[in-house]
Motif scaffolding. Structure first.
Motif, mmCIF file in Angstrom:
data_model
loop_
_atom_site.group_PDB
_atom_site.id
_atom_site.type_symbol
_atom_site.label_atom_id
_atom_site.label_comp_id
_atom_site.label_asym_id
_atom_site.label_seq_id
_atom_site.Cartn_x
_atom_site.Cartn_y
_atom_site.Cartn_z
ATOM 1 N N MET A 1 0.852 -1.171 0.000
ATOM 2 C CA MET A 1 0.000 0.000 0.000
ATOM 3 C C MET A 1 0.902 1.240 0.000
ATOM 4 O O MET A 1 1.853 1.322 0.752
ATOM 5 C CB MET A 1 -0.891 -0.024 1.250
ATOM 6 C CG MET A 1 -1.878 1.081 1.268
ATOM 7 S SD MET A 1 -3.036 1.149 2.658
ATOM 8 C CE MET A 1 -3.403 -0.507 3.072
ATOM 9 N N ASN A 2 0.577 2.223 -0.824
ATOM 10 C CA ASN A 2 1.414 3.413 -0.895
ATOM 11 C C ASN A 2 1.031 4.425 0.193
ATOM 12 O O ASN A 2 0.010 4.286 0.874
ATOM 13 C CB ASN A 2 1.374 4.041 -2.291
ATOM 14 C CG ASN A 2 0.006 4.602 -2.637
ATOM 15 O OD1 ASN A 2 -0.726 5.066 -1.778
ATOM 16 N ND2 ASN A 2 -0.324 4.563 -3.913
ATOM 17 N N GLN A 3 1.850 5.451 0.333
ATOM 18 C CA GLN A 3 1.663 6.426 1.413
ATOM 19 C C GLN A 3 0.351 7.198 1.270
ATOM 20 O O GLN A 3 -0.345 7.428 2.260
ATOM 21 C CB GLN A 3 2.855 7.390 1.431
ATOM 22 C CG GLN A 3 2.838 8.330 2.615
ATOM 23 C CD GLN A 3 4.083 9.188 2.683
ATOM 24 O OE1 GLN A 3 4.949 9.132 1.820
ATOM 25 N NE2 GLN A 3 4.168 9.996 3.707
ATOM 26 N N SER A 4 -0.013 7.594 0.066
ATOM 27 C CA SER A 4 -1.248 8.355 -0.137
ATOM 28 C C SER A 4 -2.475 7.539 0.254
ATOM 29 O O SER A 4 -3.386 8.049 0.908
ATOM 30 C CB SER A 4 -1.370 8.789 -1.598
ATOM 31 O OG SER A 4 -0.322 9.662 -1.932
ATOM 32 N N THR A 6 -2.515 5.027 2.312
ATOM 33 C CA THR A 6 -2.463 4.850 3.768
ATOM 34 C C THR A 6 -3.037 6.072 4.476
ATOM 35 O O THR A 6 -3.834 5.939 5.410
ATOM 36 C CB THR A 6 -1.013 4.600 4.228
ATOM 37 O OG1 THR A 6 -0.528 3.419 3.591
ATOM 38 C CG2 THR A 6 -0.932 4.435 5.735
ATOM 39 N N LEU A 7 -2.640 7.265 4.047
ATOM 40 C CA LEU A 7 -3.163 8.491 4.659
ATOM 41 C C LEU A 7 -4.668 8.628 4.433
ATOM 42 O O LEU A 7 -5.403 9.073 5.322
ATOM 43 C CB LEU A 7 -2.417 9.715 4.128
ATOM 44 C CG LEU A 7 -0.942 9.805 4.533
ATOM 45 C CD1 LEU A 7 -0.266 10.976 3.829
ATOM 46 C CD2 LEU A 7 -0.795 9.919 6.043
ATOM 47 N N LEU A 8 -5.137 8.222 3.268
ATOM 48 C CA LEU A 8 -6.572 8.242 2.989
ATOM 49 C C LEU A 8 -7.317 7.289 3.920
ATOM 50 O O LEU A 8 -8.373 7.630 4.472
ATOM 51 C CB LEU A 8 -6.832 7.872 1.524
ATOM 52 C CG LEU A 8 -8.285 7.898 1.066
ATOM 53 C CD1 LEU A 8 -8.843 9.308 1.132
ATOM 54 C CD2 LEU A 8 -8.394 7.343 -0.343
ATOM 55 N N PHE A 9 -6.767 6.089 4.115
ATOM 56 C CA PHE A 9 -7.367 5.125 5.044
ATOM 57 C C PHE A 9 -7.396 5.678 6.467
ATOM 58 O O PHE A 9 -8.379 5.509 7.189
ATOM 59 C CB PHE A 9 -6.617 3.801 5.015
ATOM 60 C CG PHE A 9 -6.991 2.887 3.875
ATOM 61 C CD1 PHE A 9 -7.912 3.249 2.917
ATOM 62 C CD2 PHE A 9 -6.409 1.638 3.780
ATOM 63 C CE1 PHE A 9 -8.249 2.405 1.882
ATOM 64 C CE2 PHE A 9 -6.748 0.773 2.744
ATOM 65 C CZ PHE A 9 -7.668 1.165 1.786
ATOM 66 N N LEU A 10 -6.307 6.329 6.882
ATOM 67 C CA LEU A 10 -6.267 6.904 8.227
ATOM 68 C C LEU A 10 -7.321 7.996 8.397
ATOM 69 O O LEU A 10 -7.997 8.061 9.434
ATOM 70 C CB LEU A 10 -4.868 7.459 8.530
ATOM 71 C CG LEU A 10 -3.775 6.417 8.734
ATOM 72 C CD1 LEU A 10 -2.408 7.084 8.786
ATOM 73 C CD2 LEU A 10 -4.034 5.602 9.990
ATOM 74 N N ALA A 11 -7.478 8.836 7.394
ATOM 75 C CA ALA A 11 -8.496 9.889 7.459
ATOM 76 C C ALA A 11 -9.899 9.281 7.517
ATOM 77 O O ALA A 11 -10.749 9.714 8.303
ATOM 78 C CB ALA A 11 -8.358 10.829 6.267
ATOM 79 N N ALA A 12 -10.133 8.272 6.692
ATOM 80 C CA ALA A 12 -11.438 7.601 6.698
ATOM 81 C C ALA A 12 -11.694 6.928 8.042
ATOM 82 O O ALA A 12 -12.813 6.962 8.569
ATOM 83 C CB ALA A 12 -11.517 6.578 5.560
ATOM 84 N N ALA A 13 -10.653 6.327 8.617
ATOM 85 C CA ALA A 13 -10.794 5.692 9.934
ATOM 86 C C ALA A 13 -11.118 6.730 11.002
ATOM 87 O O ALA A 13 -11.920 6.470 11.913
ATOM 88 C CB ALA A 13 -9.521 4.926 10.299
ATOM 89 N N GLY A 14 -10.517 7.907 10.902
ATOM 90 C CA GLY A 14 -10.809 8.971 11.863
ATOM 91 C C GLY A 14 -12.259 9.407 11.799
ATOM 92 O O GLY A 14 -12.928 9.546 12.827
ATOM 93 N N VAL A 15 -12.776 9.601 10.592
ATOM 94 C CA VAL A 15 -14.185 9.965 10.428
ATOM 95 C C VAL A 15 -15.076 8.810 10.889
ATOM 96 O O VAL A 15 -16.084 9.009 11.568
ATOM 97 C CB VAL A 15 -14.487 10.355 8.964
ATOM 98 C CG1 VAL A 15 -15.975 10.545 8.740
ATOM 99 C CG2 VAL A 15 -13.720 11.618 8.592
#
Length: 149
Positions: A1-4, A6-15
């Protein structure tokens, strides 16, 4: 999984966490105890992960699971349950923004300490940015937590 991604998944997990905790507060308010919401949360996770383990690895997955269990492997589950309990309580009694602000600030401080412990001989100059960021985040959490409605 690339960094972008991963960051998208983290943002979605936060919401998703905000939505999850809001719904769990609602479950808690319609039942006699927070334990009902926590148990429903855990049961869904258990059913999901047991199903995935069974489909992917069959009965061999359960053998590996049993062989992996040690006393200390139960600690993450205890900490996760405590996190869920604290989050639900926070949403219910101090609101979503204050709960999130305090959780994020405390996680960042814990993460910085963990990174420092694991990294040997980090020069002090390299810590200026992360420490300044942590201080700003703690100040932000304090400002959010002290707000008056």
């Amino acid at each position: 999984m690339n960094q972008s991604l991963t960051l998208l998944f983290l943002a979605a997990a936060g919401v998703g966490l905000v939505v999850q905790n809001t719904l769990m507060v609602r479950i808690t308010q319609s039942s006699s105890t927070v334990l009902i919401a926590m148990l429903l949360n855990s049961l869904v996770g258990i059913v999901l992960f047991v199903s995935i383990l069974l489909m992917k690895y069959g009965l061999a997955g359960f053998s590996e699971l049993a062989a992996t269990v040690r006393w200390w492997t139960l600690i993450p589950g205890l900490l996760g349950s405590f996190f869920v309990f604290a989050s639900i309580s926070g949403y219910q009694y101090v609101g979503a923004a204050t709960t999130i602000a305090v959780l994020v600030a405390s996680q960042l401080i814990g993460g910085l300490v963990m990174d420092l412990v694991k990294s040997h001989g980090v020069p002090l100059r390299a810590l200026v940015g992360p420490v300044c960021g942590a201080v700003l985040l703690v100040i932000g959490a304090w400002l959010v937590a002290r707000r008056q409605w």
